[in-house]
Enzyme design. Structure first.
Site, PDB file in Angstrom:
ATOM      1  N   HIS A   1       3.356   2.928  12.600  1.00  0.00           N
ATOM      2  CA  HIS A   1       2.349   3.835  13.180  1.00  0.00           C
ATOM      3  C   HIS A   1       2.900   4.583  14.394  1.00  0.00           C
ATOM      4  O   HIS A   1       2.139   5.000  15.265  1.00  0.00           O
ATOM      5  CB  HIS A   1       1.048   3.095  13.569  1.00  0.00           C
ATOM      6  CG  HIS A   1       0.384   2.377  12.427  1.00  0.00           C
ATOM      7  ND1 HIS A   1      -0.925   1.943  12.471  1.00  0.00           N
ATOM      8  CD2 HIS A   1       0.846   2.028  11.202  1.00  0.00           C
ATOM      9  CE1 HIS A   1      -1.234   1.347  11.319  1.00  0.00           C
ATOM     10  NE2 HIS A   1      -0.167   1.379  10.543  1.00  0.00           N
TER      11      HIS A   1
ATOM     12  N   GLU B   1       4.018  -6.157   3.947  1.00  0.00           N
ATOM     13  CA  GLU B   1       3.743  -5.512   5.244  1.00  0.00           C
ATOM     14  C   GLU B   1       4.826  -5.915   6.240  1.00  0.00           C
ATOM     15  O   GLU B   1       5.481  -6.951   6.074  1.00  0.00           O
ATOM     16  CB  GLU B   1       2.381  -5.966   5.781  1.00  0.00           C
ATOM     17  CG  GLU B   1       1.187  -5.476   4.985  1.00  0.00           C
ATOM     18  CD  GLU B   1       0.750  -4.058   5.357  1.00  0.00           C
ATOM     19  OE1 GLU B   1       1.513  -3.348   6.049  1.00  0.00           O
ATOM     20  OE2 GLU B   1      -0.336  -3.661   4.919  1.00  0.00           O
TER      21      GLU B   1
ATOM     22  N   HIS C   1       0.846  -1.197   0.000  1.00  0.00           N
ATOM     23  CA  HIS C   1       0.000   0.000   0.000  1.00  0.00           C
ATOM     24  C   HIS C   1       0.878   1.242   0.000  1.00  0.00           C
ATOM     25  O   HIS C   1       1.931   1.271   0.627  1.00  0.00           O
ATOM     26  CB  HIS C   1      -0.993  -0.011   1.167  1.00  0.00           C
ATOM     27  CG  HIS C   1      -0.391  -0.055   2.545  1.00  0.00           C
ATOM     28  ND1 HIS C   1       0.037   1.081   3.199  1.00  0.00           N
ATOM     29  CD2 HIS C   1      -0.151  -1.081   3.394  1.00  0.00           C
ATOM     30  CE1 HIS C   1       0.496   0.750   4.394  1.00  0.00           C
ATOM     31  NE2 HIS C   1       0.411  -0.561   4.540  1.00  0.00           N
TER      32      HIS C   1
ATOM     33  N   ASP D   1      -0.101   4.290   0.950  1.00  0.00           N
ATOM     34  CA  ASP D   1      -0.464   5.310   1.939  1.00  0.00           C
ATOM     35  C   ASP D   1       0.211   5.045   3.279  1.00  0.00           C
ATOM     36  O   ASP D   1       0.701   3.937   3.537  1.00  0.00           O
ATOM     37  CB  ASP D   1      -1.983   5.367   2.128  1.00  0.00           C
ATOM     38  CG  ASP D   1      -2.569   4.043   2.590  1.00  0.00           C
ATOM     39  OD1 ASP D   1      -2.088   2.989   2.119  1.00  0.00           O
ATOM     40  OD2 ASP D   1      -3.475   4.042   3.436  1.00  0.00           O
TER      41      ASP D   1
ATOM     42  N   ASP E   1       6.311   0.561   7.309  1.00  0.00           N
ATOM     43  CA  ASP E   1       4.922   0.263   6.926  1.00  0.00           C
ATOM     44  C   ASP E   1       4.442   1.291   5.915  1.00  0.00           C
ATOM     45  O   ASP E   1       3.815   2.258   6.281  1.00  0.00           O
ATOM     46  CB  ASP E   1       4.063   0.268   8.191  1.00  0.00           C
ATOM     47  CG  ASP E   1       2.625  -0.115   7.929  1.00  0.00           C
ATOM     48  OD1 ASP E   1       2.324  -0.632   6.831  1.00  0.00           O
ATOM     49  OD2 ASP E   1       1.788   0.109   8.806  1.00  0.00           O
TER      50      ASP E   1
ATOM     51  N   GLU F   1      -5.036   1.755   2.288  1.00  0.00           N
ATOM     52  CA  GLU F   1      -5.031   0.559   3.135  1.00  0.00           C
ATOM     53  C   GLU F   1      -5.277   0.939   4.590  1.00  0.00           C
ATOM     54  O   GLU F   1      -5.957   0.241   5.326  1.00  0.00           O
ATOM     55  CB  GLU F   1      -3.702  -0.187   2.987  1.00  0.00           C
ATOM     56  CG  GLU F   1      -3.689  -1.575   3.609  1.00  0.00           C
ATOM     57  CD  GLU F   1      -3.272  -1.616   5.075  1.00  0.00           C
ATOM     58  OE1 GLU F   1      -3.482  -2.662   5.716  1.00  0.00           O
ATOM     59  OE2 GLU F   1      -2.763  -0.618   5.599  1.00  0.00           O
ATOM     60  N   GLU F   2      -4.690   2.060   5.000  1.00  0.00           N
ATOM     61  CA  GLU F   2      -4.738   2.450   6.418  1.00  0.00           C
ATOM     62  C   GLU F   2      -6.083   3.042   6.837  1.00  0.00           C
ATOM     63  O   GLU F   2      -6.317   3.266   8.007  1.00  0.00           O
ATOM     64  CB  GLU F   2      -3.625   3.466   6.729  1.00  0.00           C
ATOM     65  CG  GLU F   2      -2.209   2.956   6.459  1.00  0.00           C
ATOM     66  CD  GLU F   2      -1.735   1.943   7.494  1.00  0.00           C
ATOM     67  OE1 GLU F   2      -2.541   1.512   8.343  1.00  0.00           O
ATOM     68  OE2 GLU F   2      -0.549   1.583   7.441  1.00  0.00           O
TER      69      GLU F   2
HETATM   70 ZN   LIG Z   1       0.777  -1.462   6.366  1.00  0.00          ZN
END
Ligand SMILES: [Zn+2]
Length: 383
Positions: A355, A168, A76, A78, A108, A140-141
């Protein structure tokens, strides 16, 4: 390439004031892939023109032999939003310090694209017996809208039968199962009135007490009915996360809402669970007859359940020397599965720093990851 990808902001968020387009990342990738011979499709999401998926495929020169599956390297584009104040580096400037590369998306998972491109370097159509695809999704997030759109598109259907590696962050250890995610809202509408006379209204909080009791009973029943020892928490979890009702002690509560989070195990169907919850609550509340509404807060994420003996899982285990495991986060794998694409989740980052401020990727993961991806390409695509 990694520095350039990370320098392009691509935050996705359910908060519109934070939500950004991912197009600049996709255009960067397409700009590198096209000269390498990849046919690039930039596919905007329905109703979200600023969000795009990239499906970039290198097709073999000759006809594909029977049983040649092809490979999808998937990720992903984003990232989650970030707290600039808590970063010690600029999140958009890839910075090397003490053997680690810092940047938003370093782990990530925007950096995975640079590694996938590096693994693809030197591969040309004449070497292929099956297609090699680089898939870069949006959002995705913030709800997996990109993967969901892909699963319903002709470009997605063209991937049927392929194997996939989703990069991931797993510390380069293979993963083939994870739980799903459902977030549901349960709303009760009664009738407000003066508290001194209960007959003047219908109390939504009284009904909510019954709903809470029924949901706690259901949770226990689900945990007995469904077990999967591959998970650290081997049963489906159900969290009562948010409740709100009423306004004043001297008014009969006219409206109450409860929000829950349910994490189903592989094999449990999200729609069937929602229907079961609705039925149980309707039955329990029958004679109180308030207005009851059960609805998803988001479309929900299905569980991932690639078979342990799938070719791509077996290969990942052999190449990494690690047995494939379960993880506690959700991925886009279930949407690829809908397209007939068997996926393993395997990427160089660490979920523990994803994150978080100062997200990073150890430099010593780069070369092993490129080697690993190259071996997947060799196995599924090359002569
Ligand atoms: Zn991810």
């Amino acid at each position: 390439m990694m520095a350039a990808i990370i320098a392009e902001p691509s935050v996705s968020s359910v908060d519109p004031s934070l939500d950004q387009s991912n197009r600049s990342v996709v255009e960067l990738l397409a700009g590198w892939l096209e000269p390498m011979g990849f046919r690039c499709v930039i596919d905007p999401l329905p109703d979200q023109p600023k969000k795009v998926n990239l499906i970039a495929t290198l097709h073999p020169d000759g006809p594909r032999p029977e049983g040649a599956r092809g490979l999808v390297l998937s990720g992903h584009t984003d990232t989650v939003p970030f707290d600039g104040d808590r970063w010690t580096t600029d999140p958009f400037t890839l910075t090397e310090r003490d053997g680690k590369l810092y940047g938003l998306g370093a782990s990530d998972m925007k950096s995975f694209f640079a590694l996938a491109l590096e693994a693809t370097r030197g591969v040309h159509a004449g070497m292929l017996r099956a297609p090699l695809t680089l898939l870069a999704t949006a959002d995705e997030e913030s709800g997996m809208d990109g993967a969901r759109a892909l699963a319903a598109s002709e470009h997605g259907r063209a991937l049927a039968g392929a194997a996939a590696v989703i990069g991931e962050p797993t510390g380069n250890r293979p993963v083939h199962v994870h739980k799903g995610i459902m977030m549901e809202s349960i709303r009760i509408t009664g009738r407000s009135g003066h508290s001194s006379d209960p007959h003047l209204g219908r109390n939504a909080l009284d009904a909510m007490a019954v709903v809470l009791d029924e949901i706690i009973l259901w949770r226990a029943a689900l945990a007995v009915r469904h077990r999967d020892p591959r998970f650290a928490i081997p049963y489906p979890t159900l969290n009562l996360g948010h409740i709100h009702g009423g306004d004043n002690p001297n008014r009969i509560c006219g409206r109450a809402e409860l929000q829950i989070d349910l994490r189903p195990l592989p094999g449990m169907d999200v729609d069937a669970l929602r229907e079961e919850l609705r039925e149980r609550l309707r039955e329990r509340l029958a004679e109180r007859a308030p207005d009851l509404e059960v609805s998803p807060l988001s479309p929900g994420q299905p569980p991932m359940a690639t078979p342990a003996d799938a070719e791509v899982v077996r290969l990942a285990e052999r190449l990494t020397g690690h047995k494939s495991q379960a993880v506690a986060f959700a991925t886009e794998a279930p949407y690829l599965a809908r397209l007939g694409v068997e996926a393993v989740v395997l990427g160089p980052g660490d979920i523990n720093c994803a994150h978080q401020p100062d997200e990073h990727l150890p430099v010593d993961r780069l070369e092993p990851t490129v080697r690993l991806l190259r071996q997947f390409i060799q196995h599924f695509c090359l002569h």
